[in-house]
Design a protein around this motif. Structure first.
Motif, PDB file in Angstrom:
ATOM      1  N   ASN A  72       0.825  -1.212   0.000  1.00 41.21           N
ATOM      2  CA  ASN A  72       0.000   0.000   0.000  1.00 41.21           C
ATOM      3  C   ASN A  72       0.860   1.263   0.000  1.00 41.21           C
ATOM      4  O   ASN A  72       0.612   2.210   0.734  1.00 41.21           O
ATOM      5  CB  ASN A  72      -0.977  -0.015   1.176  1.00 41.21           C
ATOM      6  N   GLN A  73       1.911   1.233  -0.819  1.00 46.98           N
ATOM      7  CA  GLN A  73       2.817   2.355  -1.051  1.00 46.98           C
ATOM      8  C   GLN A  73       3.650   2.751   0.173  1.00 46.98           C
ATOM      9  O   GLN A  73       4.147   3.866   0.261  1.00 46.98           O
ATOM     10  CB  GLN A  73       2.054   3.559  -1.597  1.00 46.98           C
ATOM     11  N   LEU A  97       0.318  -0.107   8.433  1.00 49.19           N
ATOM     12  CA  LEU A  97      -0.084  -0.061   7.029  1.00 49.19           C
ATOM     13  C   LEU A  97      -1.577   0.205   6.863  1.00 49.19           C
ATOM     14  O   LEU A  97      -2.056   0.359   5.741  1.00 49.19           O
ATOM     15  CB  LEU A  97       0.265  -1.386   6.338  1.00 49.19           C
ATOM     16  N   MET A  99      -3.986  -1.953   7.512  1.00 48.06           N
ATOM     17  CA  MET A  99      -4.684  -3.139   7.016  1.00 48.06           C
ATOM     18  C   MET A  99      -5.878  -3.451   7.924  1.00 48.06           C
ATOM     19  O   MET A  99      -5.815  -3.266   9.139  1.00 48.06           O
ATOM     20  CB  MET A  99      -3.720  -4.338   6.943  1.00 48.06           C
ATOM     21  N   ILE A 121      -4.306  -7.112   0.723  1.00 51.52           N
ATOM     22  CA  ILE A 121      -3.366  -6.034   0.433  1.00 51.52           C
ATOM     23  C   ILE A 121      -3.814  -5.376  -0.860  1.00 51.52           C
ATOM     24  O   ILE A 121      -3.878  -6.029  -1.899  1.00 51.52           O
ATOM     25  CB  ILE A 121      -1.930  -6.585   0.305  1.00 51.52           C
ATOM     26  N   ARG A 122      -4.142  -4.102  -0.808  1.00 58.91           N
ATOM     27  CA  ARG A 122      -4.605  -3.389  -2.003  1.00 58.91           C
ATOM     28  C   ARG A 122      -3.529  -3.364  -3.082  1.00 58.91           C
ATOM     29  O   ARG A 122      -3.807  -3.597  -4.244  1.00 58.91           O
ATOM     30  CB  ARG A 122      -5.033  -1.958  -1.658  1.00 58.91           C
ATOM     31  N   GLN A 123      -2.284  -3.052  -2.693  1.00 64.05           N
ATOM     32  CA  GLN A 123      -1.187  -2.970  -3.664  1.00 64.05           C
ATOM     33  C   GLN A 123       0.093  -3.477  -3.016  1.00 64.05           C
ATOM     34  O   GLN A 123       0.474  -3.018  -1.950  1.00 64.05           O
ATOM     35  CB  GLN A 123      -0.999  -1.531  -4.136  1.00 64.05           C
ATOM     36  N   TYR A 132      -2.175  -6.482  -7.202  1.00 60.13           N
ATOM     37  CA  TYR A 132      -3.314  -5.834  -6.573  1.00 60.13           C
ATOM     38  C   TYR A 132      -4.236  -6.866  -5.933  1.00 60.13           C
ATOM     39  O   TYR A 132      -4.367  -7.984  -6.418  1.00 60.13           O
ATOM     40  CB  TYR A 132      -4.089  -5.007  -7.616  1.00 60.13           C
ATOM     41  N   ASP A 133      -4.864  -6.453  -4.834  1.00 61.13           N
ATOM     42  CA  ASP A 133      -5.836  -7.274  -4.110  1.00 61.13           C
ATOM     43  C   ASP A 133      -5.276  -8.656  -3.780  1.00 61.13           C
ATOM     44  O   ASP A 133      -5.849  -9.695  -4.116  1.00 61.13           O
ATOM     45  CB  ASP A 133      -7.145  -7.375  -4.904  1.00 61.13           C
TER      46      ASP A 133
END
Length: 172
Positions: A72-73, A97, A99, A121-123, A132-133
């Motif tokens: 997530n960056q 993060l 989460m 995890i989105r990214q 992604y995902d």
């Protein structure tokens, strides 16, 4: 008997000089030790003629592949674990993060069965590879800050080991 004020100043300067030298040496040693554990802080990324992205990982002195990536960056340290079904994030890291726990479950680890929380995890980023995902779990029983990079992420890339190098490649 009088003491020379310059003598006290000289002693003070010498003590300060030694203290600064010790701080510098400690800093240098800490960076060296960190690079021994994670030789992949700066990832080597290449691209094939077909446009596939390759990330080259060096094995650390313990025989593991440890690398700096992102969830997530936000920067995290990954430990590649092909024996882990999911990406497993220590609970303290997951909180940093942002989460979200999406339910509870149990996983079998080397230390026995433990309770974990499911998450997504989105990214997830490794060099120029972005996923992604990615299904993950939040593990409250992990004490360190290394995230186990399990098969829920690794199944989206091809990986090949040659000598002390692991190559992750985007699938065609």
């Amino acid at each position: 008997m009088q003491t020379n004020p310059h003598s006290k100043l000289g002693k003070g300067m010498m003590i300060a000089g030694w203290a600064i030298a010790l701080l510098i040496l400690t800093s240098i040693f800490a960076k060296f030790e960190s690079s021994q554990n994670n030789p992949n802080q700066q990832l080597e990324v290449t691209q094939t003629v077909n446009g596939e992205v390759q990330v080259h990982l060096k094995r650390n002195r313990y025989g593991h592949y440890v690398l700096t990536g992102q969830i997530n960056q936000k920067d995290v340290t990954f430990l590649v674990d092909t024996g882990a079904t999911y990406v497993s994030v220590p609970e303290a890291v997951a909180e940093q993060l942002g989460m979200i726990k999406q339910g509870q479950g149990y996983v079998q680890t080397a230390n026995g069965t433990v309770t974990v929380y499911y998450s997504t995890i989105r990214q997830l980023t490794i060099g120029d590879i972005e996923l992604y995902d990615v299904p993950a779990n939040i593990n409250p029983h992990m004490d360190d800050d290394e995230v186990l990079l399990g098969m829920s992420a690794l199944k989206h890339v091809e990986f090949t080991q040659r000598g002390n190098t692991l190559i992750l490649k985007t699938s065609s």
